[in-house]
Write a protein that holds these residues in place. Structure first.
Motif, PDB file in Angstrom:
ATOM      1  N   LEU A  38     113.443  32.105  36.192  1.00  0.00           N
ATOM      2  CA  LEU A  38     112.044  31.841  36.531  1.00  0.00           C
ATOM      3  C   LEU A  38     111.110  32.751  35.742  1.00  0.00           C
ATOM      4  CD1 LEU A  38     112.334  31.284  40.373  1.00  0.00           C
ATOM      5  CD2 LEU A  38     111.918  29.574  38.619  1.00  0.00           C
ATOM      6  N   PHE A  39     111.485  34.027  35.589  1.00  0.00           N
ATOM      7  CA  PHE A  39     110.700  34.935  34.748  1.00  0.00           C
ATOM      8  C   PHE A  39     110.668  34.436  33.300  1.00  0.00           C
ATOM      9  CE2 PHE A  39     111.209  38.761  37.669  1.00  0.00           C
ATOM     10  CZ  PHE A  39     109.846  38.884  37.902  1.00  0.00           C
ATOM     11  N   SER A  40     111.791  33.943  32.812  1.00  0.00           N
ATOM     12  CA  SER A  40     111.840  33.437  31.435  1.00  0.00           C
ATOM     13  C   SER A  40     110.959  32.207  31.259  1.00  0.00           C
ATOM     14  CB  SER A  40     113.277  33.093  31.054  1.00  0.00           C
ATOM     15  OG  SER A  40     114.072  34.247  31.077  1.00  0.00           O
ATOM     16  N   ALA A  41     110.927  31.347  32.250  1.00  0.00           N
ATOM     17  CA  ALA A  41     110.063  30.170  32.174  1.00  0.00           C
ATOM     18  C   ALA A  41     108.596  30.587  32.139  1.00  0.00           C
ATOM     19  CB  ALA A  41     110.324  29.245  33.360  1.00  0.00           C
ATOM     20  N   ALA A  42     108.245  31.587  32.935  1.00  0.00           N
ATOM     21  CA  ALA A  42     106.865  32.080  32.922  1.00  0.00           C
ATOM     22  C   ALA A  42     106.516  32.684  31.561  1.00  0.00           C
ATOM     23  CB  ALA A  42     106.663  33.098  34.025  1.00  0.00           C
ATOM     24  N   MET A  43     107.479  33.365  30.945  1.00  0.00           N
ATOM     25  CA  MET A  43     107.229  33.934  29.619  1.00  0.00           C
ATOM     26  C   MET A  43     107.024  32.847  28.572  1.00  0.00           C
ATOM     27  SD  MET A  43     109.514  37.342  29.112  1.00  0.00           S
ATOM     28  CE  MET A  43     110.953  36.949  30.048  1.00  0.00           C
ATOM     29  N   VAL A  44     107.840  31.794  28.640  1.00  0.00           N
ATOM     30  CA  VAL A  44     107.686  30.695  27.685  1.00  0.00           C
ATOM     31  C   VAL A  44     106.323  30.043  27.843  1.00  0.00           C
ATOM     32  CG1 VAL A  44     108.543  28.388  27.088  1.00  0.00           C
ATOM     33  CG2 VAL A  44     110.152  30.263  27.409  1.00  0.00           C
ATOM     34  N   ILE A  45     105.909  29.810  29.080  1.00  0.00           N
ATOM     35  CA  ILE A  45     104.613  29.184  29.323  1.00  0.00           C
ATOM     36  C   ILE A  45     103.479  30.084  28.836  1.00  0.00           C
ATOM     37  CG2 ILE A  45     103.028  28.443  31.149  1.00  0.00           C
ATOM     38  CD1 ILE A  45     105.520  27.418  32.635  1.00  0.00           C
ATOM     39  N   ALA A  46     103.588  31.392  29.063  1.00  0.00           N
ATOM     40  CA  ALA A  46     102.554  32.323  28.596  1.00  0.00           C
ATOM     41  C   ALA A  46     102.470  32.336  27.074  1.00  0.00           C
ATOM     42  CB  ALA A  46     102.836  33.726  29.122  1.00  0.00           C
ATOM     43  N   LEU A  47     103.623  32.338  26.423  1.00  0.00           N
ATOM     44  CA  LEU A  47     103.621  32.353  24.963  1.00  0.00           C
ATOM     45  C   LEU A  47     103.079  31.047  24.385  1.00  0.00           C
ATOM     46  CD1 LEU A  47     106.999  34.155  24.284  1.00  0.00           C
ATOM     47  CD2 LEU A  47     104.707  35.042  23.887  1.00  0.00           C
ATOM     48  N   VAL A  48     103.429  29.927  24.995  1.00  0.00           N
ATOM     49  CA  VAL A  48     102.916  28.641  24.514  1.00  0.00           C
ATOM     50  C   VAL A  48     101.408  28.567  24.716  1.00  0.00           C
ATOM     51  CG1 VAL A  48     102.936  26.152  24.965  1.00  0.00           C
ATOM     52  CG2 VAL A  48     105.068  27.397  24.740  1.00  0.00           C
ATOM     53  N   GLY A  49     100.944  29.010  25.889  1.00  0.00           N
ATOM     54  CA  GLY A  49      99.510  29.005  26.135  1.00  0.00           C
ATOM     55  C   GLY A  49      98.750  29.880  25.160  1.00  0.00           C
ATOM     56  N   GLY A  50      99.289  31.048  24.851  1.00  0.00           N
ATOM     57  CA  GLY A  50      98.649  31.917  23.872  1.00  0.00           C
ATOM     58  C   GLY A  50      98.647  31.317  22.479  1.00  0.00           C
ATOM     59  N   ALA A  51      99.720  30.611  22.143  1.00  0.00           N
ATOM     60  CA  ALA A  51      99.782  29.993  20.811  1.00  0.00           C
ATOM     61  C   ALA A  51      98.839  28.804  20.704  1.00  0.00           C
ATOM     62  CB  ALA A  51     101.219  29.560  20.503  1.00  0.00           C
ATOM     63  N   VAL A  52      98.729  28.025  21.762  1.00  0.00           N
ATOM     64  CA  VAL A  52      97.859  26.844  21.717  1.00  0.00           C
ATOM     65  C   VAL A  52      96.396  27.256  21.604  1.00  0.00           C
ATOM     66  CG1 VAL A  52      97.012  24.912  23.128  1.00  0.00           C
ATOM     67  CG2 VAL A  52      99.464  25.286  22.870  1.00  0.00           C
ATOM     68  N   GLN A  54      95.335  30.176  20.599  1.00  0.00           N
ATOM     69  CA  GLN A  54      95.246  31.191  19.552  1.00  0.00           C
ATOM     70  C   GLN A  54      94.649  32.496  20.078  1.00  0.00           C
ATOM     71  OE1 GLN A  54      93.148  29.274  16.383  1.00  0.00           O
ATOM     72  NE2 GLN A  54      94.885  27.981  15.866  1.00  0.00           N
ATOM     73  N   ARG A  55      95.239  32.971  21.165  1.00  0.00           N
ATOM     74  CA  ARG A  55      94.830  34.238  21.762  1.00  0.00           C
ATOM     75  C   ARG A  55      96.065  35.098  21.963  1.00  0.00           C
ATOM     76  NH1 ARG A  55      89.740  34.199  25.156  1.00  0.00           N
ATOM     77  NH2 ARG A  55      90.797  36.072  25.874  1.00  0.00           N
ATOM     78  N   VAL A  56      95.854  36.389  22.026  1.00  0.00           N
ATOM     79  CA  VAL A  56      96.950  37.337  22.163  1.00  0.00           C
ATOM     80  C   VAL A  56      97.317  37.568  23.633  1.00  0.00           C
ATOM     81  CG1 VAL A  56      95.578  39.453  22.223  1.00  0.00           C
ATOM     82  CG2 VAL A  56      97.826  39.469  21.141  1.00  0.00           C
ATOM     83  N   ASP A  57      96.549  36.984  24.544  1.00  0.00           N
ATOM     84  CA  ASP A  57      96.791  37.203  25.968  1.00  0.00           C
ATOM     85  C   ASP A  57      98.176  36.739  26.398  1.00  0.00           C
ATOM     86  OD1 ASP A  57      94.228  38.099  25.985  1.00  0.00           O
ATOM     87  OD2 ASP A  57      93.372  36.324  26.971  1.00  0.00           O
ATOM     88  N   GLY A  58      98.664  35.655  25.834  1.00  0.00           N
ATOM     89  CA  GLY A  58      99.992  35.156  26.183  1.00  0.00           C
ATOM     90  C   GLY A  58     101.097  36.122  25.804  1.00  0.00           C
ATOM     91  N   GLN A  59     100.957  36.771  24.658  1.00  0.00           N
ATOM     92  CA  GLN A  59     101.960  37.746  24.235  1.00  0.00           C
ATOM     93  C   GLN A  59     101.909  38.992  25.114  1.00  0.00           C
ATOM     94  OE1 GLN A  59     101.158  38.378  20.115  1.00  0.00           O
ATOM     95  NE2 GLN A  59     101.965  36.387  19.507  1.00  0.00           N
ATOM     96  N   ILE A  60     100.706  39.401  25.504  1.00  0.00           N
ATOM     97  CA  ILE A  60     100.577  40.564  26.390  1.00  0.00           C
ATOM     98  C   ILE A  60     101.206  40.265  27.747  1.00  0.00           C
ATOM     99  CG2 ILE A  60      98.902  41.999  27.617  1.00  0.00           C
ATOM    100  CD1 ILE A  60      97.088  41.695  25.138  1.00  0.00           C
ATOM    101  N   LEU A  61     100.946  39.064  28.274  1.00  0.00           N
ATOM    102  CA  LEU A  61     101.541  38.679  29.549  1.00  0.00           C
ATOM    103  C   LEU A  61     103.061  38.591  29.445  1.00  0.00           C
ATOM    104  CD1 LEU A  61     101.120  37.833  32.476  1.00  0.00           C
ATOM    105  CD2 LEU A  61     100.869  35.488  31.676  1.00  0.00           C
ATOM    106  N   ALA A  62     103.568  38.089  28.332  1.00  0.00           N
ATOM    107  CA  ALA A  62     105.020  38.013  28.141  1.00  0.00           C
ATOM    108  C   ALA A  62     105.640  39.410  28.104  1.00  0.00           C
ATOM    109  CB  ALA A  62     105.352  37.251  26.866  1.00  0.00           C
ATOM    110  N   LEU A  63     104.990  40.348  27.442  1.00  0.00           N
ATOM    111  CA  LEU A  63     105.492  41.732  27.436  1.00  0.00           C
ATOM    112  C   LEU A  63     105.469  42.331  28.841  1.00  0.00           C
ATOM    113  CD1 LEU A  63     103.925  43.156  24.161  1.00  0.00           C
ATOM    114  CD2 LEU A  63     106.335  42.732  24.633  1.00  0.00           C
ATOM    115  N   PHE A  64     104.407  42.052  29.587  1.00  0.00           N
ATOM    116  CA  PHE A  64     104.330  42.535  30.962  1.00  0.00           C
ATOM    117  C   PHE A  64     105.441  41.926  31.816  1.00  0.00           C
ATOM    118  CE2 PHE A  64     102.657  41.992  35.297  1.00  0.00           C
ATOM    119  CZ  PHE A  64     102.506  43.329  35.637  1.00  0.00           C
ATOM    120  N   LEU A  65     105.716  40.635  31.642  1.00  0.00           N
ATOM    121  CA  LEU A  65     106.782  39.993  32.400  1.00  0.00           C
ATOM    122  C   LEU A  65     108.153  40.551  32.030  1.00  0.00           C
ATOM    123  CD1 LEU A  65     105.556  36.303  32.440  1.00  0.00           C
ATOM    124  CD2 LEU A  65     105.862  37.793  34.400  1.00  0.00           C
ATOM    125  N   MET A  66     108.348  40.871  30.752  1.00  0.00           N
ATOM    126  CA  MET A  66     109.612  41.504  30.350  1.00  0.00           C
ATOM    127  C   MET A  66     109.788  42.860  31.025  1.00  0.00           C
ATOM    128  SD  MET A  66     110.235  40.858  26.358  1.00  0.00           S
ATOM    129  CE  MET A  66     109.137  39.693  25.623  1.00  0.00           C
TER     130      MET A  66
END
Length: 104
Positions: A38-52, A54-66
């Motif tokens: 479930l944590f991994s799914a949240a990370m994938v969604i955060a990274l996809v949202g950040g990529a779509v 074009q913001r760095v927030d998704g990568q920051i959230l993924a690091l926080f989830l890790m």
């Protein structure tokens, strides 16, 4: 189908697998694996949202989830090893008597 759609399908599959493992509750290890999925799914969604967007927030959230995943996993695995040593197994059924005398 673009890359974001494929990533969201993968995240959906991770959520389904994680929920199945959490709801089965046969072994504490599978329960932990389900939570990690479930944590991994949240990370994938955060990274996809950040990529779509074009913001760095998704990568920051993924690091926080890790970090949260690692911080939650270490003491939980230590507790699991302690339970296995004390009760001889990691099944949820072996821990039912810890409820304080209730049968249900």
């Amino acid at each position: 189908m673009n890359l974001a759609d494929i990533a969201l399908v993968i995240a959906f599959a991770l959520v389904l697998a994680g929920l199945a493992l959490v709801l089965l509750r046969r072994s504490l290890i599978f329960f932990l694996l389900g939570v990690e999925l479930l944590f991994s799914a949240a990370m994938v969604i955060a990274l996809v949202g950040g990529a779509v967007w074009q913001r760095v927030d998704g990568q920051i959230l993924a690091l926080f989830l890790m970090a949260m995943s690692g911080a939650a996993l270490a003491p939980t695995l230590a507790l699991l090893l302690r339970v296995r040593k004390a009760f001889g197994g990691s099944s949820v059924d072996t821990l039912r008597h810890l409820r304080g005398g209730r049968d249900g």
